[in-house]
Design an enzyme around this catalytic site. Structure first.
Site, short mmCIF file in Angstrom:
data_model
loop_
_atom_site.label_atom_id
_atom_site.label_comp_id
_atom_site.label_asym_id
_atom_site.label_seq_id
_atom_site.Cartn_x
_atom_site.Cartn_y
_atom_site.Cartn_z
N ARG A 124 -7.51 -26.98 2.86
CA ARG A 124 -6.92 -25.41 2.55
C ARG A 124 -7.79 -24.23 2.16
NH1 ARG A 124 -2.99 -28.14 -1.71
NH2 ARG A 124 -3.54 -29.89 -0.47
N LYS A 129 -12.81 -39.77 -2.71
CA LYS A 129 -11.85 -40.67 -2.18
C LYS A 129 -12.15 -42.07 -2.39
CE LYS A 129 -10.23 -38.06 1.70
NZ LYS A 129 -8.81 -37.52 1.26
#
Ligand code: BES
Ligand code: MN
Ligand code: ZN
Length: 454
Positions: free
Chosen positions: A309, A233
């Site tokens: 996820r 990120k």
């Protein structure tokens, strides 16, 4: 910090909550009008007695119409002088429980690194309001906030496990934890792959409360820090990622609420938290890796930053294996959810209309709003790449919150009903009852919906 009501006594000073479009209480005399008090939201007017002492106060609630969306007006009373207060009147049209809960939620301070703040004002719990229940709810929410606010330096997967064990002890729940290479041996390949590069090893925390009744399983994303993995990120997006265990923190808060309010009675509750840190090292999982999941579906990792996820998939498969009546996932899953609905309104996904409606209506009633979004079947092809069964990060990024939810739904098979909340877990600017920082989302909605869910 101790959260408490003031004991009922004659010495507690009267507090009048007033709408701006309402007459001032006659007992307050002429001073409020003369001093410019107009009942504006959060405006406080202290009332002097004839000796110059304090005899009470008025608190502005603002316009009545605004109350529909301005949660917790009484939480604005934090500016009152220290001492004990009692409500001189309950403002008509507001739910007294919500009013008092707002007061309690507004007391939250994150004191871990700063020392305790000075004691603020205390409120006498009005007659007819269930004080102990509201205290239990607020204390559980404070646990959630403390966990989110604690940085990864003091809350890695190991410490999250310790917090979960401490809570389980407190409420008499049973805990099992599967850690490190045992995750591989016992077939949790995705949890291990995401968490194996971190200093504190990945683990799956499994808590159970109650032996009989309908089964509610709550799965919370426990990414204690999300660097994004090798698809790192950018700094600005990484800054807040200590909060990426917001789902786990909210799940633990919810468990504490269920136990503390007695709502857990007659239910079998199971909490599953995949606790990992999405970190970077030589053994980190990589973009392009194809991983197998507990369920057997292969997953192509197109972005190591879509790690939530992955860990949830294995935890949910495990949960669904024993066919809970209802499974709910709580996760700070996508940035796309914020783009769609902002920080304050988490998307709710559920194929069962009655369950979705119950959650949404209960959420609105208790100041914990959720907004229904679709498991849009037509987007299923987006999560199906070329060389594996599933793609964790569809290119293009269209409908990012929906495709993440669709990915999770693939692992919910076996649960009677499944609902997913894509929460933010953070209050970016202070609001009544919610100081800036970690915040639980969805827990009070689920608690309030419970009677309609089973
Ligand atoms: N934890 C983030 C999602 C997130 C980001 C929540 C900011 C709240 C605020 C999650 O692991 C993530 O990075 N998701 C990616 C997925 C993408 C790579 C498909 C996202 O949303 O950008
Ligand atoms: Mn991520
Ligand atoms: Zn994440």
């Amino acid at each position: 910090m101790t959260l408490e009501f003031a004991p009922a006594s004659d010495t507690a000073l009267p507090l009048w909550p007033v709408w701006s479009d309402e007459d001032l209480p006659p007992e307050a005399g002429t001073w409020p009008g003369a001093s410019g008090f107009a009942g504006k939201t959060g405006q406080i007017c202290l009332l002097p007695d004839s000796d110059g002492g304090l005899r009470g106060a008025l608190l502005g609630l603002g316009e009545r119409a605004q109350a529909a969306w301005d949660r917790f007006p009484l939480a604005r009373a934090q500016g009152l002088p220290k001492g004990d207060w009692r409500l001189a009147a309950l403002p008509p049209g507001l739910d007294p429980d919500q009013l008092i809960l707002g007061w309690l939620l507004g007391q939250y301070r994150f004191t871990r690194y700063k020392g305790a703040p000075v004691q603020g004002p205390r409120l006498v719990c009005p007659d007819g309001v269930d004080g102990p229940r509201l205290l239990a709810i607020a204390e559980a929410e404070f646990l959630t906030r403390d966990l989110i606010n604690t940085p990864a330096s003091d809350l890695g997967p190991d410490r999250l496990e310790a917090a979960a064990r401490a809570l389980a002890n407190q409420i008499g729940a049973r805990v099992e934890v599967i850690s490190g290479t045992a995750l591989v041996k016992q077939n949790f390949p995705l949890i291990h792959a995401v968490g194996r590069a971190a200093a504190s090893e990945p683990r799956l925390i499994d808590i159970r409360l109650g032996d009989a009744g309908p089964m509610l399983t709550i799965v919370g994303k426990g990414v204690c820090f999300d660097t994004g993995g090798l698809n790192l990120k950018p700094g600005a997006s990484m800054g807040l990622m200590k909060k990426d265990m917001g789902g786990a923190a909210t799940t633990l808060g919810l468990l504490k609420m269920l136990a503390g309010t007695g709502a857990a009675a007659g239910l079998r509750i199971r909490v599953l938290i995949p606790a990992v840190e999405n970190s970077v090292a030589g053994n980190a999982f990589r973009p392009g890796d194809v991983l197998s999941s507990r369920k057997g579906l292969s997953v192509e990792v197109n972005n190591t930053d879509a790690e939530g996820r992955l860990v949830l998939a294995d935890a949910m498969t495990y949960a669904a294996e024993e066919n809970p009546d209802l499974m709910i996932s709580l996760a700070t899953l996508t940035g796309a959810a914020r783009v769609a609905l902002g920080p304050d309104l988490p998307p709710l996904y559920c194929d069962d209309d009655a369950t979705a409606l119950a959650l949404q209506q209960a959420g609105m009633a208790v100041g914990d709003p959720l907004w229904r979004m679709p498991f849009w079947d037509a987007y299923e092809p987006l999560i199906e790449p070329a060389i594996a069964d599933l793609d964790n990060a569809p290119s293009g990024g269209m409908a990012g919150s929906i495709t993440a939810a669709l990915f999770l739904r693939r692992f919910a098979e076996g649960a009677g009903r499944y609902a997913h909340l894509d929460i933010y877990g953070w209050q970016p600017v202070a609001a009544p009852g919610r100081p800036k920082g970690g915040v639980g989302q969805g827990a009070r909605a689920i608690l309030a919906a419970l009677p309609r869910l089973f």
